[in-house]
Design a protein around this motif. Structure first.
Motif, mmCIF file in Angstrom:
data_model
loop_
_atom_site.group_PDB
_atom_site.id
_atom_site.type_symbol
_atom_site.label_atom_id
_atom_site.label_comp_id
_atom_site.label_asym_id
_atom_site.label_seq_id
_atom_site.Cartn_x
_atom_site.Cartn_y
_atom_site.Cartn_z
ATOM 1 N N LEU A 107 10.347 32.702 14.247
ATOM 2 C CA LEU A 107 11.758 32.428 14.542
ATOM 3 C C LEU A 107 12.658 32.664 13.337
ATOM 4 O O LEU A 107 13.839 32.946 13.492
ATOM 5 C CB LEU A 107 11.925 30.973 15.008
ATOM 6 N N SER A 108 12.114 32.515 12.143
ATOM 7 C CA SER A 108 12.942 32.542 10.946
ATOM 8 C C SER A 108 12.349 33.465 9.889
ATOM 9 O O SER A 108 11.153 33.755 9.889
ATOM 10 C CB SER A 108 13.068 31.119 10.382
ATOM 11 N N HIS A 109 13.184 33.894 8.981
ATOM 12 C CA HIS A 109 12.766 34.751 7.881
ATOM 13 C C HIS A 109 12.438 33.933 6.633
ATOM 14 O O HIS A 109 12.018 34.475 5.618
ATOM 15 C CB HIS A 109 13.888 35.732 7.541
ATOM 16 N N LEU A 110 12.630 32.629 6.693
ATOM 17 C CA LEU A 110 12.449 31.788 5.505
ATOM 18 C C LEU A 110 10.968 31.518 5.252
ATOM 19 O O LEU A 110 10.171 31.482 6.189
ATOM 20 C CB LEU A 110 13.198 30.463 5.690
ATOM 21 N N PRO A 111 10.571 31.298 3.992
ATOM 22 C CA PRO A 111 9.180 30.941 3.701
ATOM 23 C C PRO A 111 8.836 29.574 4.302
ATOM 24 O O PRO A 111 9.715 28.703 4.415
ATOM 25 C CB PRO A 111 9.132 30.853 2.171
ATOM 26 N N VAL A 112 7.575 29.413 4.660
ATOM 27 C CA VAL A 112 7.110 28.167 5.285
ATOM 28 C C VAL A 112 5.876 27.679 4.531
ATOM 29 O O VAL A 112 4.916 28.431 4.366
ATOM 30 C CB VAL A 112 6.732 28.409 6.760
ATOM 31 N N ALA A 159 3.756 24.884 14.549
ATOM 32 C CA ALA A 159 5.115 24.994 14.023
ATOM 33 C C ALA A 159 5.174 26.027 12.905
ATOM 34 O O ALA A 159 6.185 26.707 12.733
ATOM 35 C CB ALA A 159 5.603 23.636 13.516
ATOM 36 N N VAL A 160 4.109 26.138 12.132
ATOM 37 C CA VAL A 160 4.086 27.126 11.053
ATOM 38 C C VAL A 160 4.183 28.526 11.644
ATOM 39 O O VAL A 160 5.022 29.343 11.234
ATOM 40 C CB VAL A 160 2.800 26.971 10.201
ATOM 41 N N ALA A 161 3.318 28.807 12.627
ATOM 42 C CA ALA A 161 3.340 30.135 13.245
ATOM 43 C C ALA A 161 4.681 30.371 13.949
ATOM 44 O O ALA A 161 5.252 31.467 13.875
ATOM 45 C CB ALA A 161 2.181 30.259 14.230
ATOM 46 N N ALA A 162 5.202 29.348 14.593
ATOM 47 C CA ALA A 162 6.481 29.501 15.302
ATOM 48 C C ALA A 162 7.623 29.746 14.313
ATOM 49 O O ALA A 162 8.462 30.625 14.521
ATOM 50 C CB ALA A 162 6.762 28.254 16.150
ATOM 51 N N LEU A 163 7.654 28.987 13.230
ATOM 52 C CA LEU A 163 8.728 29.152 12.246
ATOM 53 C C LEU A 163 8.691 30.545 11.623
ATOM 54 O O LEU A 163 9.738 31.145 11.367
ATOM 55 C CB LEU A 163 8.619 28.080 11.150
ATOM 56 N N LYS A 164 7.483 31.058 11.374
ATOM 57 C CA LYS A 164 7.381 32.405 10.808
ATOM 58 C C LYS A 164 7.934 33.449 11.783
ATOM 59 O O LYS A 164 8.444 34.486 11.358
ATOM 60 C CB LYS A 164 5.923 32.750 10.455
#
Lengths: 337, 337, 337, 337
Positions: A261-266, A254-259
């Motif tokens: 899909l989104s520009h927000l920090p994770v 999910a961390v790699a995916a969120l980075k």
């Protein structure tokens, strides 16, 4: 979007669906297959159109093609968002380590911990003042008194603080006392709370709910952004699965995916994810290697005596050792701590 | 409770644990096994003791023996609780069918639906005025206007109404307008909301969260009861699993388990569980056969045009047929509708 | 083990349980609590005793204290097991990268891939000859012809090969053609297959089933070891969860947990875990940071044309880049590739 | 099928995908949207085409429109399949109750149980001779001796028998001794075993794997049917979820869904699903109300002494009472026992 008509759909049903979609100003492209008819729709995938159509007779399924979130998406905002938290940048090259106890238990405990966090190289102090607990018989936090101790620790050490908000009526209090407002996993879809945080414009850390998909997390962030607040840090903290060895299952994909899909920090909360102290150093390392922008780690001067989450709190020595290893790892991947 | 010491625990660590437990006024019974030492503890399983001990060095695991909830437990309250909702008894021999649209969309829609619910033999009208939705771009409900239409429908048909509360600041409004306050699945662990409902004394229906264990649901109920409000209806509405054919996985064993573990009435929401209209009649029948005290079913005069949850709403004809079949089933198991 | 009697258990039932346990030659230590009686049992936790007792009237639950696996446990074998696979050591300081296509598709494809694996620094060649596929209409592999191509690739490059066994009747064939026998996730509890592999003494890689707990994986390994074969590599490859963005959810805490619970080497298959090529480099890095002893990665000379698992195969360039980054990471944690 | 190109796909990539699809003799219908291009494909959804395309550059996702199974589908076979098991019809109006112990333990045990099953109105005797067990230290069954005792019980009572096959090498033995071959949940995707059963033409009961989707179960059935054997009974037996109160989570929506998607008979195993005896009667009732064609229930003359699964076995009295209630329920829904 794509509308798949069922095999039994009548020509009249297909026609009705086409007319309805067109009534929203969208173009339709029906494809009459051997067994089923499929309708391609051109135009913005408006969530409300999808929902309105969903109950129509003869429809087997509706497949949205565009992502349901906008402002949280990297498609509309290609560069990384870097958030400024009282002078600390989150989401840039530097990895942010936020550490502290599960709950603020006393003035002394939080001051001692803050000093250690600073000494070991952490950049933000965490600590819960209002604790949502599964059981009403568990320790519920010190409340406003806890907020004041946090503020004192901040004053002494210069570390910004993060603490969890659970009641929309406390929003002003939190904006005053804390640098980052945390939304806990149980409240990820507490839309009343998200809306208040959105309106406040205050930096917020949004934890993924234990049964929330990656997309649900981004839609929850969208509730905050929609009100004009882009200062959001996403946080993976484990999901509910059948495995019982760990408290939750940390989902690092999910961390790699969120980075992507989104520009927000994770960031990652390894403590609540696994719930077992001796797995936390390995999971902290793995989180950073997976691309996380930071960690939210539970530490305690004396885990034996913690009023909350003792089994998953690192003692100071273990935390200090972990910081050394994280520093080497960060260097190997071109970042720093 | 049982404390299992790890194989590597030193005699000093074992001793420290024994002393600490005894300091709470509890009796200890250490059993020195071939590989591990296990400590039996006599006395009430206080949640806070368990938590305090949890971080002690040398402890492998702590196993509570007593249930962590009290007032919700059948052990402390052997008879079924029967709740009186404006003259309708829930939790007795009679099965309560609550039906209505996902969302109140207009005065006409809710009045028409209310008449049909009454005619078909339903006893409570459901309808959402404040809708928590995964996406901020979905229809969010009519708000207070919706509450007023519900009140009008109640006045005309005599059916009590149930609707969902999402904001603790609206508690007084809801006590005025609604007969049962619904807590949605996303808010099952919104303890601020639960506490307000507890204080109000108003009948409440508490939905199980999609990643909540049976025990978590009972602990959430405990938050309400602890404030002096025993008027709680538990509601199974599906859990998150890997299966994608249905929206959630309806867990009917939870119904049978809750009826054994607790004295509170238990109902099922088959609509949100499966999310596919043509599976709902079968799941309604199965719910009653499993021992549920009622159902919460979504119906709509025209599912094609529903603003919310169209695909899982039953039309009036299907609902009326289902009521006939439920009546026969109820008779076969010694209950009635 | 600990036997918890239910609150309603009669003195006769408690007595019967005590007598039965003692009939196995075990010592009993009953603790008569305020609400419930708990019986501590000293002696080996024999699985069969636990099972025999399980159905006794008046028992609420039985809690085993000792681990149900023996030979796979680090408690009985504290040092890491290092497996020798045709000269390659797995489970020591050096990290083993096993790479190759999902399926052997042709002589040329596997030879090209083998050369690339070698050049990039991989140490073992993977490739399926007998493919278990969810659908009978999917490509099922080349069978024995595939094994021969693998053998040819091994001869040319010197890389040992790993390939999956699905039929116990093929055990001799596999011992001849392959260096490591792979047990796929679907067959993790195919005990007939495990027993044959155990008897063969051949090195084996055992993948975790998608709904198997960490403990189940260790018990499956125990089926092989019990026959005298300790040459087992454990492999995490993702578990089934509600998240649909990835094919499975990679559970990296399981890697750290397995390294603590067992002495056997642990590797990760990031390709099947996430099923999306652009997440695989990040998950490979995270796996090594979590403590894995190696990786099993799918690569293909032309993912566009793969007959199987194209979307999750890395092309040669991506794989080569990943190897560079893994080498730096390994150095930062005191290992090498 | 529908091919969704990613937002970054180049015109060349789109062209390449179109050409490749057309090379399979399929028609393409590209729809050029505002942000993305979507390609509708007309012609049979061949699994291999979908898989071949899956790795192409520029493709975001491929959405199959037709079901991946054929012979198991109700679309190709609208009428219910009724299977004849030695004179007992399964899948018609009459509900089939299959009962017996988890494992055949002795001649006397299985004969006594068979008599009781017959007397209570059950129509098929179950009992395991080869037991796949999670732990190698659990009782593994009597093997061929067990098969002989089952045959003797069949001879005396006239009840057909069902027992589990785990080794493809035993197929002839099972065709001789048993009326229905059971495929256990752990072996649902043991395709070698399924193929042998397909070739044998023998009636088979196929249990759903604990992490298998409804679609996966139908694809596993397809492996058997493809070999020419349509005599398949599908069996729901619970899936792996985060809930720990029950052994697995019984998914009764799957029963209703399978009856809609497929023409094959569907039965439920409530015993393995929930694993707790006192929930089994309620779940048996719910299964029949959900539309199941039968049950597979564990009963034991003396659950206290069962060598396997004692906690989930019903004693004779409970089973006889359950049969009475099931008979009333069946009548209420227009079926009989």
């Amino acid at each position: 979007m794509i509308v798949v008509m069922s095999q039994e759909a009548t020509p009249e049903q297909i026609e009705a669906v086409l007319r309805k979609i067109e009534s929203f100003g969208l173009q339709t492209h029906p494809i009459y297959g051997v067994q089923k008819t499929v309708i391609g729709v051109i135009g913005d995938d408006k969530t409300k159109v999808v929902e309105t159509m969903a109950g129509y007779s003869g429809i087997e399924q509706i497949i949205p093609i565009l992502k349901p979130y906008k402002f949280a998406s990297r498609e509309t905002h290609p560069q990384n968002t870097v958030i400024d938290v009282s002078g600390i940048a989150i989401g840039g090259d530097k990895i942010a380590i936020m550490a502290g106890p599960c709950a603020v238990e006393s003035r002394e405990q939080i001051l001692n911990t803050a000093r250690l966090v600073k000494m070991a190289g952490g950049c933000i102090l965490r600590g819960g003042a209002y604790k949502p607990r599964t059981s009403p018989y568990s320790f519920q936090g010190l409340g406003e008194e806890g907020l004041k101790y946090l503020a004192e620790a901040r004053e002494e050490t210069g570390l910004p603080v993060i603490t969890e908000l659970t009641d929309p009526r406390n929003i002003d209090l939190f904006c005053e006392y804390t640098d980052i407002i945390q939304v806990g996993a149980r409240n990820m879809q507490n839309f009343v709370l998200l809306t208040e945080i959105g309106r406040s414009g205050h930096p917020a850390l949004l934890k993924r709910g234990p049964s929330s998909k990656i997309e649900d997390l981004l839609l929850a962030a969208e509730y905050i952004i929609k009100e004009g607040n882009l200062n959001i840090i996403l946080c993976e903290r484990g999901i509910s699965t059948f495995e019982t060895y760990t408290r939750n299952t940390l989902d690092l994909s999910a961390v790699a995916a969120l980075k992507q899909l989104s520009h927000l920090p994770v960031v990652v909360d390894p403590s609540h994810s696994v719930g077992v102290a001796n797995l936390i150093p390995a999971m902290s390392m793995a989180s950073i290697a997976a691309g996380a922008d930071g960690l939210l780690v539970e530490i305690h001067p004396n885990p034996n005596a913690a009023l909350c989450d003792g089994p998953q709190s690192l003692d100071f020595e273990t935390f200090t050792n972990l910081m050394h290893k994280l520093r080497k790892l960060a260097a190997a991947i071109g970042r720093d701590l």
